[in-house]
Design a protein around this motif. Structure first.
Motif, short mmCIF file in Angstrom:
data_model
loop_
_atom_site.label_atom_id
_atom_site.label_comp_id
_atom_site.label_asym_id
_atom_site.label_seq_id
_atom_site.Cartn_x
_atom_site.Cartn_y
_atom_site.Cartn_z
N ILE A 206 0.82 -1.20 0.00
CA ILE A 206 0.00 0.00 0.00
C ILE A 206 0.86 1.25 0.00
CG2 ILE A 206 -0.24 0.37 2.48
CD1 ILE A 206 -3.06 0.50 -0.08
N TYR A 207 2.09 1.15 0.48
CA TYR A 207 2.92 2.33 0.62
C TYR A 207 3.48 2.82 -0.71
CZ TYR A 207 2.05 1.63 5.43
OH TYR A 207 1.38 1.47 6.61
N SER A 208 3.52 1.95 -1.71
CA SER A 208 3.86 2.44 -3.05
C SER A 208 2.78 3.36 -3.57
CB SER A 208 4.06 1.25 -4.00
OG SER A 208 2.85 0.53 -4.16
N ASN A 228 -0.29 -0.38 9.13
CA ASN A 228 0.33 -1.24 10.14
C ASN A 228 1.85 -1.18 10.07
OD1 ASN A 228 0.78 -2.57 7.74
ND2 ASN A 228 0.08 -4.57 8.44
N SER A 229 2.36 0.00 9.78
CA SER A 229 3.81 0.15 9.64
C SER A 229 4.25 1.49 10.18
CB SER A 229 4.20 0.03 8.16
OG SER A 229 5.54 0.41 7.96
N HIS A 230 5.54 1.59 10.50
CA HIS A 230 6.12 2.86 10.94
C HIS A 230 6.52 3.73 9.76
CE1 HIS A 230 6.51 1.69 15.21
NE2 HIS A 230 6.68 0.48 14.74
N ASP A 231 6.17 3.31 8.57
CA ASP A 231 6.60 4.01 7.37
C ASP A 231 6.22 5.49 7.44
OD1 ASP A 231 6.76 4.87 4.53
OD2 ASP A 231 7.21 2.75 4.23
N GLN A 232 7.16 6.35 6.99
CA GLN A 232 6.96 7.79 7.05
C GLN A 232 6.10 8.31 5.91
OE1 GLN A 232 7.91 9.59 9.54
NE2 GLN A 232 7.21 11.55 8.71
N PHE A 237 2.13 12.01 3.32
CA PHE A 237 0.98 12.11 2.43
C PHE A 237 -0.11 12.98 3.05
CE2 PHE A 237 -2.98 9.83 0.81
CZ PHE A 237 -3.03 10.57 -0.36
N ILE A 238 -0.35 12.80 4.35
CA ILE A 238 -1.36 13.63 5.04
C ILE A 238 -0.91 15.08 5.09
CG2 ILE A 238 -2.47 14.05 7.28
CD1 ILE A 238 -2.42 11.03 7.73
N SER A 239 0.36 15.32 5.34
CA SER A 239 0.88 16.68 5.53
C SER A 239 0.77 17.54 4.28
CB SER A 239 2.33 16.63 6.01
OG SER A 239 2.43 16.00 7.27
N VAL A 240 0.84 16.95 3.10
CA VAL A 240 0.82 17.75 1.87
C VAL A 240 -0.57 18.21 1.49
CG1 VAL A 240 2.88 16.61 0.98
CG2 VAL A 240 0.62 15.75 0.33
N SER A 259 4.98 10.81 14.49
CA SER A 259 5.00 11.56 13.23
C SER A 259 3.61 11.67 12.62
CB SER A 259 5.96 10.88 12.24
OG SER A 259 5.56 9.54 11.99
N LEU A 260 2.79 10.65 12.84
CA LEU A 260 1.43 10.68 12.32
C LEU A 260 0.61 11.75 13.03
CD1 LEU A 260 -0.66 9.40 10.44
CD2 LEU A 260 -1.14 7.73 12.22
N LEU A 261 0.76 11.87 14.35
CA LEU A 261 0.03 12.89 15.09
C LEU A 261 0.46 14.29 14.68
CD1 LEU A 261 -0.06 11.23 18.62
CD2 LEU A 261 -2.01 11.68 17.12
#
Length: 439
Positions: A206-208, A228-232, A237-240, A259-261
Protein backbone atom coordinates in the motif's frame (compact mmCIF):
# COMPACT_ATOMS: atom_id res chain seq x y z
CA UNK A 1 -46.51 25.04 -25.57
CA UNK A 2 -44.29 22.90 -23.36
CA UNK A 3 -41.61 24.71 -21.39
CA UNK A 4 -38.09 23.54 -22.11
CA UNK A 5 -35.70 22.81 -19.24
CA UNK A 6 -32.12 23.91 -19.73
CA UNK A 7 -29.54 21.14 -19.78
CA UNK A 8 -27.77 22.62 -16.74
CA UNK A 9 -30.98 22.62 -14.71
CA UNK A 10 -31.85 19.10 -15.85
CA UNK A 11 -28.43 17.86 -14.70
CA UNK A 12 -28.99 19.42 -11.27
CA UNK A 13 -32.43 17.82 -10.98
CA UNK A 14 -31.38 14.33 -12.06
CA UNK A 15 -28.28 14.40 -9.87
CA UNK A 16 -30.62 14.60 -6.89
CA UNK A 17 -32.85 11.71 -7.96
CA UNK A 18 -32.37 8.86 -5.47
CA UNK A 19 -34.31 6.13 -7.25
CA UNK A 20 -32.46 4.06 -9.84
CA UNK A 21 -35.81 3.09 -11.34
CA UNK A 22 -36.67 6.77 -11.85
CA UNK A 23 -33.32 7.38 -13.50
CA UNK A 24 -33.94 4.47 -15.86
CA UNK A 25 -37.35 5.96 -16.67
CA UNK A 26 -35.75 9.30 -17.50
CA UNK A 27 -33.73 7.57 -20.24
CA UNK A 28 -36.94 7.14 -22.21
CA UNK A 29 -38.12 10.77 -22.19
CA UNK A 30 -36.07 11.96 -25.15
CA UNK A 31 -32.50 12.08 -26.48
CA UNK A 32 -31.48 15.01 -24.28
CA UNK A 33 -32.73 13.34 -21.09
CA UNK A 34 -31.00 10.12 -22.10
CA UNK A 35 -27.73 11.93 -22.77
CA UNK A 36 -27.88 13.60 -19.34
CA UNK A 37 -28.95 10.48 -17.42
CA UNK A 38 -26.38 8.00 -18.76
CA UNK A 39 -23.35 9.66 -17.06
CA UNK A 40 -25.24 9.74 -13.74
CA UNK A 41 -26.13 6.05 -13.95
CA UNK A 42 -22.60 5.04 -14.89
CA UNK A 43 -21.11 6.67 -11.83
CA UNK A 44 -23.09 4.25 -9.66
CA UNK A 45 -21.92 0.63 -10.34
CA UNK A 46 -18.35 1.10 -9.11
CA UNK A 47 -19.07 3.95 -6.70
CA UNK A 48 -21.86 2.75 -4.42
CA UNK A 49 -22.04 0.29 -1.55
CA UNK A 50 -23.14 -3.11 -2.86
CA UNK A 51 -26.58 -4.29 -1.83
CA UNK A 52 -27.29 -7.82 -0.60
CA UNK A 53 -29.94 -8.58 -3.20
CA UNK A 54 -28.40 -11.23 -5.48
CA UNK A 55 -30.69 -10.35 -8.36
CA UNK A 56 -29.69 -6.69 -8.24
CA UNK A 57 -26.02 -7.60 -7.85
CA UNK A 58 -26.09 -9.77 -10.97
CA UNK A 59 -27.74 -6.93 -12.85
CA UNK A 60 -25.06 -4.48 -11.72
CA UNK A 61 -22.34 -6.97 -12.65
CA UNK A 62 -23.39 -6.65 -16.27
CA UNK A 63 -21.38 -3.43 -16.33
CA UNK A 64 -18.35 -5.72 -16.82
CA UNK A 65 -19.79 -6.84 -20.14
CA UNK A 66 -20.24 -3.21 -21.22
CA UNK A 67 -16.71 -2.27 -20.16
CA UNK A 68 -15.36 -5.09 -22.31
CA UNK A 69 -17.35 -3.76 -25.27
CA UNK A 70 -15.63 -0.39 -24.79
CA UNK A 71 -12.11 -1.84 -24.97
CA UNK A 72 -9.87 -1.23 -27.97
CA UNK A 73 -8.77 -3.97 -30.34
CA UNK A 74 -5.48 -4.58 -28.50
CA UNK A 75 -7.18 -5.19 -25.14
CA UNK A 76 -9.85 -7.40 -26.68
CA UNK A 77 -7.19 -9.44 -28.46
CA UNK A 78 -5.38 -9.94 -25.14
CA UNK A 79 -8.58 -11.22 -23.53
CA UNK A 80 -9.28 -13.59 -26.40
CA UNK A 81 -5.72 -14.95 -26.25
CA UNK A 82 -6.26 -15.73 -22.58
CA UNK A 83 -9.42 -17.74 -23.14
CA UNK A 84 -12.17 -15.11 -22.85
CA UNK A 85 -15.27 -15.47 -25.01
CA UNK A 86 -16.43 -12.02 -26.07
CA UNK A 87 -19.53 -12.89 -28.06
CA UNK A 88 -21.72 -11.16 -25.47
CA UNK A 89 -19.54 -8.03 -25.58
CA UNK A 90 -19.42 -6.87 -29.22
CA UNK A 91 -17.24 -3.81 -29.87
CA UNK A 92 -20.23 -1.54 -30.47
CA UNK A 93 -21.39 0.94 -27.83
CA UNK A 94 -23.58 4.04 -27.98
CA UNK A 95 -21.72 5.99 -25.29
CA UNK A 96 -18.17 6.14 -23.96
CA UNK A 97 -19.25 4.55 -20.68
CA UNK A 98 -15.80 4.35 -18.96
CA UNK A 99 -15.46 8.13 -19.25
CA UNK A 100 -18.39 8.52 -16.83
CA UNK A 101 -16.74 6.46 -14.06
CA UNK A 102 -15.67 9.14 -11.58
CA UNK A 103 -16.02 6.90 -8.52
CA UNK A 104 -13.95 3.71 -8.43
CA UNK A 105 -14.20 1.04 -5.73
CA UNK A 106 -11.86 -1.86 -6.38
CA UNK A 107 -13.85 -4.12 -4.05
CA UNK A 108 -16.92 -3.64 -6.28
CA UNK A 109 -14.89 -4.30 -9.41
CA UNK A 110 -13.43 -7.55 -8.02
CA UNK A 111 -16.86 -8.67 -6.85
CA UNK A 112 -18.56 -7.90 -10.16
CA UNK A 113 -15.85 -9.79 -12.04
CA UNK A 114 -16.48 -12.85 -9.85
CA UNK A 115 -20.25 -12.61 -10.46
CA UNK A 116 -19.99 -11.93 -14.18
CA UNK A 117 -17.61 -14.84 -14.71
CA UNK A 118 -18.08 -17.36 -11.88
CA UNK A 119 -15.72 -19.79 -13.57
CA UNK A 120 -12.83 -17.33 -13.13
CA UNK A 121 -13.64 -16.20 -9.60
CA UNK A 122 -10.45 -15.42 -7.59
CA UNK A 123 -12.23 -16.35 -4.37
CA UNK A 124 -12.76 -20.08 -4.92
CA UNK A 125 -10.14 -21.96 -2.88
CA UNK A 126 -9.94 -25.74 -3.23
CA UNK A 127 -7.71 -26.32 -0.23
CA UNK A 128 -5.86 -24.55 2.58
CA UNK A 129 -3.86 -21.99 0.61
CA UNK A 130 -3.72 -24.09 -2.58
CA UNK A 131 -5.48 -23.90 -5.92
CA UNK A 132 -5.97 -26.56 -8.55
CA UNK A 133 -4.84 -25.95 -12.12
CA UNK A 134 -8.24 -24.70 -13.22
CA UNK A 135 -8.39 -22.25 -10.36
CA UNK A 136 -4.88 -20.97 -11.08
CA UNK A 137 -5.98 -20.30 -14.66
CA UNK A 138 -9.10 -18.56 -13.35
CA UNK A 139 -7.03 -16.35 -11.06
CA UNK A 140 -4.79 -15.37 -13.95
CA UNK A 141 -7.83 -14.50 -16.05
CA UNK A 142 -9.29 -12.42 -13.25
CA UNK A 143 -6.07 -10.47 -12.89
CA UNK A 144 -5.98 -9.73 -16.59
CA UNK A 145 -9.61 -8.61 -16.72
CA UNK A 146 -9.19 -6.50 -13.57
CA UNK A 147 -6.12 -4.77 -14.98
CA UNK A 148 -7.67 -4.12 -18.39
CA UNK A 149 -10.84 -2.60 -16.92
CA UNK A 150 -8.83 -0.37 -14.58
CA UNK A 151 -6.64 0.70 -17.46
CA UNK A 152 -9.73 1.38 -19.58
CA UNK A 153 -11.28 3.61 -16.90
CA UNK A 154 -8.08 5.51 -16.13
CA UNK A 155 -7.39 6.12 -19.82
CA UNK A 156 -10.94 7.21 -20.68
CA UNK A 157 -12.24 9.20 -17.70
CA UNK A 158 -11.15 12.81 -17.23
CA UNK A 159 -10.93 12.59 -13.42
CA UNK A 160 -11.66 10.44 -10.36
CA UNK A 161 -13.32 12.11 -7.38
CA UNK A 162 -13.55 8.97 -5.20
CA UNK A 163 -11.19 5.99 -4.99
CA UNK A 164 -11.55 3.08 -2.59
CA UNK A 165 -9.08 0.24 -2.28
CA UNK A 166 -10.45 -2.48 0.00
CA UNK A 167 -11.19 -6.21 0.18
CA UNK A 168 -8.90 -7.01 -2.73
CA UNK A 169 -7.81 -10.69 -2.72
CA UNK A 170 -4.12 -11.31 -2.06
CA UNK A 171 -3.61 -12.61 -5.60
CA UNK A 172 -4.35 -9.11 -6.91
CA UNK A 173 -2.02 -7.36 -4.47
CA UNK A 174 0.87 -9.79 -4.88
CA UNK A 175 0.97 -9.23 -8.61
CA UNK A 176 1.11 -5.43 -8.06
CA UNK A 177 -2.01 -4.88 -10.12
CA UNK A 178 -3.06 -2.05 -7.82
CA UNK A 179 0.29 -0.28 -8.05
CA UNK A 180 0.21 -0.52 -11.82
CA UNK A 181 -2.91 1.68 -11.92
CA UNK A 182 -0.93 4.75 -10.86
CA UNK A 183 1.86 3.95 -13.31
CA UNK A 184 -0.41 4.53 -16.30
CA UNK A 185 0.55 7.70 -18.24
CA UNK A 186 -2.87 9.31 -17.73
CA UNK A 187 -3.10 8.44 -14.01
CA UNK A 188 -1.53 11.65 -12.61
CA UNK A 189 -4.09 13.87 -14.32
CA UNK A 190 -7.00 11.57 -13.45
CA UNK A 191 -6.10 11.37 -9.73
CA UNK A 192 -5.21 15.04 -9.40
CA UNK A 193 -8.83 16.00 -8.65
CA UNK A 194 -9.36 13.19 -6.14
CA UNK A 195 -11.54 14.38 -3.23
CA UNK A 196 -12.25 11.16 -1.29
CA UNK A 197 -9.81 8.33 -0.63
CA UNK A 198 -10.34 5.08 1.27
CA UNK A 199 -7.44 2.64 1.70
CA UNK A 200 -8.31 -0.47 3.72
CA UNK A 201 -5.44 -2.83 2.93
CA UNK A 202 -2.84 -3.47 5.61
CA UNK A 203 0.28 -4.61 3.81
CA UNK A 204 3.52 -3.10 2.62
CA UNK A 205 2.39 -2.77 -0.99
CA UNK A 206 0.00 0.00 0.00
CA UNK A 207 2.92 2.33 0.62
CA UNK A 208 3.86 2.44 -3.05
CA UNK A 209 0.43 3.99 -3.49
CA UNK A 210 1.14 6.59 -0.79
CA UNK A 211 4.38 7.42 -2.53
CA UNK A 212 2.66 7.94 -5.87
CA UNK A 213 -0.41 9.73 -4.48
CA UNK A 214 1.75 12.13 -2.48
CA UNK A 215 3.16 13.47 -5.73
CA UNK A 216 -0.27 13.78 -7.37
CA UNK A 217 -3.00 14.57 -4.82
CA UNK A 218 -2.92 17.56 -2.51
CA UNK A 219 -6.59 18.60 -2.40
CA UNK A 220 -8.25 15.55 -0.87
CA UNK A 221 -11.20 16.39 1.38
CA UNK A 222 -11.95 12.98 2.90
CA UNK A 223 -9.51 10.23 3.94
CA UNK A 224 -10.25 6.87 5.55
CA UNK A 225 -6.97 5.02 6.07
CA UNK A 226 -5.64 1.87 7.71
CA UNK A 227 -1.96 1.15 8.29
CA UNK A 228 0.33 -1.24 10.14
CA UNK A 229 3.81 0.15 9.64
CA UNK A 230 6.12 2.86 10.94
CA UNK A 231 6.60 4.01 7.37
CA UNK A 232 6.96 7.79 7.05
CA UNK A 233 5.08 7.93 3.76
CA UNK A 234 1.62 8.09 5.36
CA UNK A 235 2.40 11.14 7.56
CA UNK A 236 4.01 12.85 4.58
CA UNK A 237 0.98 12.11 2.43
CA UNK A 238 -1.36 13.63 5.04
CA UNK A 239 0.88 16.68 5.53
CA UNK A 240 0.82 17.75 1.87
CA UNK A 241 -2.98 18.08 1.82
CA UNK A 242 -4.34 21.63 1.59
CA UNK A 243 -8.09 21.11 2.12
CA UNK A 244 -8.41 18.00 4.30
CA UNK A 245 -11.70 18.09 6.25
CA UNK A 246 -12.53 14.52 7.25
CA UNK A 247 -9.76 12.16 8.43
CA UNK A 248 -10.18 8.63 9.78
CA UNK A 249 -7.11 6.58 10.76
CA UNK A 250 -7.04 3.00 12.06
CA UNK A 251 -3.75 1.45 13.15
CA UNK A 252 -2.87 -2.05 14.22
CA UNK A 253 -0.62 -3.32 17.00
CA UNK A 254 -0.83 0.12 18.71
CA UNK A 255 2.07 1.55 16.74
CA UNK A 256 4.10 4.57 17.81
CA UNK A 257 2.32 7.40 16.03
CA UNK A 258 4.38 10.50 16.84
CA UNK A 259 5.00 11.56 13.23
CA UNK A 260 1.43 10.68 12.32
CA UNK A 261 0.03 12.89 15.09
CA UNK A 262 2.18 15.79 13.93
CA UNK A 263 0.85 15.27 10.41
CA UNK A 264 -2.67 15.55 11.86
CA UNK A 265 -1.68 18.72 13.72
CA UNK A 266 -0.48 20.20 10.44
CA UNK A 267 -4.10 20.00 9.25
CA UNK A 268 -5.55 21.88 12.24
CA UNK A 269 -6.84 24.77 10.14
CA UNK A 270 -9.03 22.67 7.84
CA UNK A 271 -9.97 19.47 9.71
CA UNK A 272 -13.66 19.28 10.66
CA UNK A 273 -13.97 15.60 11.63
CA UNK A 274 -11.19 13.43 13.10
CA UNK A 275 -11.46 9.70 13.91
CA UNK A 276 -8.60 7.77 15.54
CA UNK A 277 -8.55 4.06 16.39
CA UNK A 278 -5.87 1.80 17.87
CA UNK A 279 -3.20 4.51 18.04
CA UNK A 280 -0.43 4.59 20.64
CA UNK A 281 0.13 8.06 22.10
CA UNK A 282 2.94 7.12 24.52
CA UNK A 283 5.75 8.55 22.37
CA UNK A 284 3.90 11.67 21.27
CA UNK A 285 6.24 14.56 21.83
CA UNK A 286 4.54 17.93 21.94
CA UNK A 287 7.68 19.78 23.08
CA UNK A 288 5.63 21.02 26.06
CA UNK A 289 4.66 24.13 24.12
CA UNK A 290 1.33 25.27 22.61
CA UNK A 291 0.36 23.25 19.57
CA UNK A 292 -2.12 25.69 18.09
CA UNK A 293 -5.88 25.70 17.80
CA UNK A 294 -7.88 23.32 15.63
CA UNK A 295 -10.02 26.18 14.38
CA UNK A 296 -12.45 24.07 12.30
CA UNK A 297 -12.63 20.75 14.17
CA UNK A 298 -16.24 19.98 15.10
CA UNK A 299 -16.20 16.24 15.77
CA UNK A 300 -13.57 14.07 17.50
CA UNK A 301 -13.84 10.26 17.78
CA UNK A 302 -11.21 8.26 19.70
CA UNK A 303 -11.67 4.49 19.96
CA UNK A 304 -9.40 2.11 21.88
CA UNK A 305 -6.25 4.23 21.74
CA UNK A 306 -3.70 3.83 24.52
CA UNK A 307 -0.83 5.33 26.52
CA UNK A 308 -1.82 9.00 26.66
CA UNK A 309 1.18 10.92 28.04
CA UNK A 310 1.57 14.41 29.49
CA UNK A 311 2.05 16.07 26.10
CA UNK A 312 -1.36 14.78 25.05
CA UNK A 313 -2.93 17.36 27.35
CA UNK A 314 -1.40 20.04 25.12
CA UNK A 315 -3.09 18.36 22.19
CA UNK A 316 -6.39 18.24 24.09
CA UNK A 317 -6.20 21.97 24.83
CA UNK A 318 -6.22 22.64 21.07
CA UNK A 319 -9.77 21.35 20.56
CA UNK A 320 -11.53 24.60 21.40
CA UNK A 321 -14.49 24.34 19.04
CA UNK A 322 -15.58 20.74 19.43
CA UNK A 323 -19.29 20.15 19.02
CA UNK A 324 -19.18 16.36 19.34
CA UNK A 325 -16.79 14.25 21.43
CA UNK A 326 -16.80 10.44 21.28
CA UNK A 327 -14.35 8.50 23.46
CA UNK A 328 -14.34 4.74 24.01
CA UNK A 329 -11.52 2.89 25.67
CA UNK A 330 -11.20 -0.56 27.25
CA UNK A 331 -7.49 -0.17 28.04
CA UNK A 332 -7.77 2.30 30.92
CA UNK A 333 -9.01 5.85 31.23
CA UNK A 334 -6.72 8.81 30.39
CA UNK A 335 -8.59 10.99 32.87
CA UNK A 336 -6.49 14.17 32.50
CA UNK A 337 -6.72 14.06 28.70
CA UNK A 338 -10.52 13.72 28.73
CA UNK A 339 -11.00 16.41 31.38
CA UNK A 340 -8.82 18.82 29.40
CA UNK A 341 -10.98 18.30 26.30
CA UNK A 342 -14.17 18.88 28.30
CA UNK A 343 -12.70 21.99 29.88
CA UNK A 344 -11.37 23.38 26.59
CA UNK A 345 -14.43 22.77 24.42
CA UNK A 346 -16.70 23.72 27.32
CA UNK A 347 -20.20 24.91 26.33
CA UNK A 348 -19.47 24.28 22.63
CA UNK A 349 -19.93 20.56 23.30
CA UNK A 350 -23.45 19.49 22.34
CA UNK A 351 -22.95 15.73 21.93
CA UNK A 352 -20.83 13.65 24.33
CA UNK A 353 -20.27 9.87 24.25
CA UNK A 354 -18.04 8.29 26.92
CA UNK A 355 -17.56 4.54 27.32
CA UNK A 356 -14.67 4.20 29.77
CA UNK A 357 -13.18 1.21 31.54
CA UNK A 358 -13.74 0.28 34.28
CA UNK A 359 -15.86 3.30 35.13
CA UNK A 360 -16.25 7.06 34.69
CA UNK A 361 -14.20 8.59 37.52
CA UNK A 362 -15.65 11.20 39.82
CA UNK A 363 -13.30 13.88 38.44
CA UNK A 364 -14.34 13.17 34.85
CA UNK A 365 -17.99 13.16 35.83
CA UNK A 366 -17.58 16.49 37.66
CA UNK A 367 -15.97 17.98 34.55
CA UNK A 368 -19.08 17.08 32.54
CA UNK A 369 -21.33 18.74 35.12
CA UNK A 370 -19.20 21.88 35.41
CA UNK A 371 -18.08 22.54 31.84
CA UNK A 372 -20.64 21.03 29.45
CA UNK A 373 -23.83 22.76 30.53
CA UNK A 374 -25.13 23.25 26.97
CA UNK A 375 -25.05 19.56 26.04
CA UNK A 376 -28.10 18.30 24.10
CA UNK A 377 -27.19 14.61 23.74
CA UNK A 378 -25.33 12.71 26.44
CA UNK A 379 -24.29 9.05 26.39
CA UNK A 380 -22.44 7.73 29.45
CA UNK A 381 -21.61 4.14 30.35
CA UNK A 382 -20.65 2.58 33.70
CA UNK A 383 -22.35 5.16 35.92
CA UNK A 384 -23.30 4.81 39.54
CA UNK A 385 -26.89 5.35 40.68
CA UNK A 386 -25.90 8.66 42.33
CA UNK A 387 -24.27 9.90 39.10
CA UNK A 388 -27.44 9.20 37.13
CA UNK A 389 -29.46 11.22 39.62
CA UNK A 390 -26.86 14.02 39.50
CA UNK A 391 -27.37 14.41 35.75
CA UNK A 392 -31.05 15.22 36.30
CA UNK A 393 -30.33 17.49 39.22
CA UNK A 394 -27.77 19.47 37.23
CA UNK A 395 -28.53 22.55 35.17
CA UNK A 396 -28.72 20.79 31.78
CA UNK A 397 -31.53 22.93 30.39
CA UNK A 398 -30.81 21.95 26.76
CA UNK A 399 -30.42 18.20 27.30
CA UNK A 400 -32.76 16.27 25.00
CA UNK A 401 -31.29 12.76 24.86
CA UNK A 402 -29.66 10.96 27.79
CA UNK A 403 -28.46 7.37 27.30
CA UNK A 404 -26.66 5.45 30.04
CA UNK A 405 -26.09 2.17 31.79
CA UNK A 406 -25.47 1.62 35.47
CA UNK A 407 -22.69 -0.49 37.01
CA UNK A 408 -24.60 -1.22 40.22
CA UNK A 409 -26.22 -4.62 40.59
CA UNK A 410 -29.95 -4.67 41.08
CA UNK A 411 -30.38 -1.31 39.40
CA UNK A 412 -34.09 -0.43 39.46
CA UNK A 413 -35.17 1.81 36.58
CA UNK A 414 -38.58 2.36 38.19
CA UNK A 415 -36.94 3.62 41.37
CA UNK A 416 -34.83 6.00 39.32
CA UNK A 417 -37.82 7.41 37.48
CA UNK A 418 -39.61 8.02 40.74
CA UNK A 419 -36.69 10.05 42.07
CA UNK A 420 -36.37 12.25 39.02
CA UNK A 421 -37.54 15.81 39.29
CA UNK A 422 -41.03 16.03 37.74
CA UNK A 423 -40.32 19.48 36.38
CA UNK A 424 -37.35 18.23 34.38
CA UNK A 425 -39.43 15.44 32.84
CA UNK A 426 -42.16 17.93 31.99
CA UNK A 427 -39.68 20.21 30.21
CA UNK A 428 -38.29 17.29 28.24
CA UNK A 429 -41.78 16.27 27.21
CA UNK A 430 -42.83 19.80 26.21
CA UNK A 431 -39.74 20.33 24.08
CA UNK A 432 -40.07 16.96 22.39
CA UNK A 433 -36.89 15.52 23.85
CA UNK A 434 -36.27 11.86 24.67
CA UNK A 435 -35.14 9.94 27.70
CA UNK A 436 -33.28 6.75 26.82
CA UNK A 437 -32.59 4.17 29.54
CA UNK A 438 -30.10 1.39 28.80
CA UNK A 439 -30.24 -0.99 31.73
Amino acid sequence: MATKISTELLIMILNNVQSIQDLHSSLLVNRIWCKVTIPILWELPLGQECCTDNKKLRKKALCIRTYISCMDAQARTLLIQNGFYLSLSPPRVTFDYPSFTHKLRTDNLVYFISIYSPQISPLQITGPGRYNNNNEISITKSRILFHEICKLIINRCSFLEYFKLAKVPGEFRNSDLIGSILKLPSAPEVFRKLESLTLKIRDELIYSLYKSLKLICENILNMDLEFNSHDQLLPEFISVQKRLENLSITSSYFLNCNSLLWAIISQRETLKILRLKFLNFCHFWGKLSPIGEFISLQELYIDDCCEFNLDCQLLASSFTRLNRFHFRNKYGTPQEFIIKILETANINLKNIYLDLYPTITSDTFSAILNYCTKVTKLTLYNLSFEQVIAIFNNNFNELRVFSFDCIEEGFDANKLLCQMDEKILEILKMERGYLVLIV
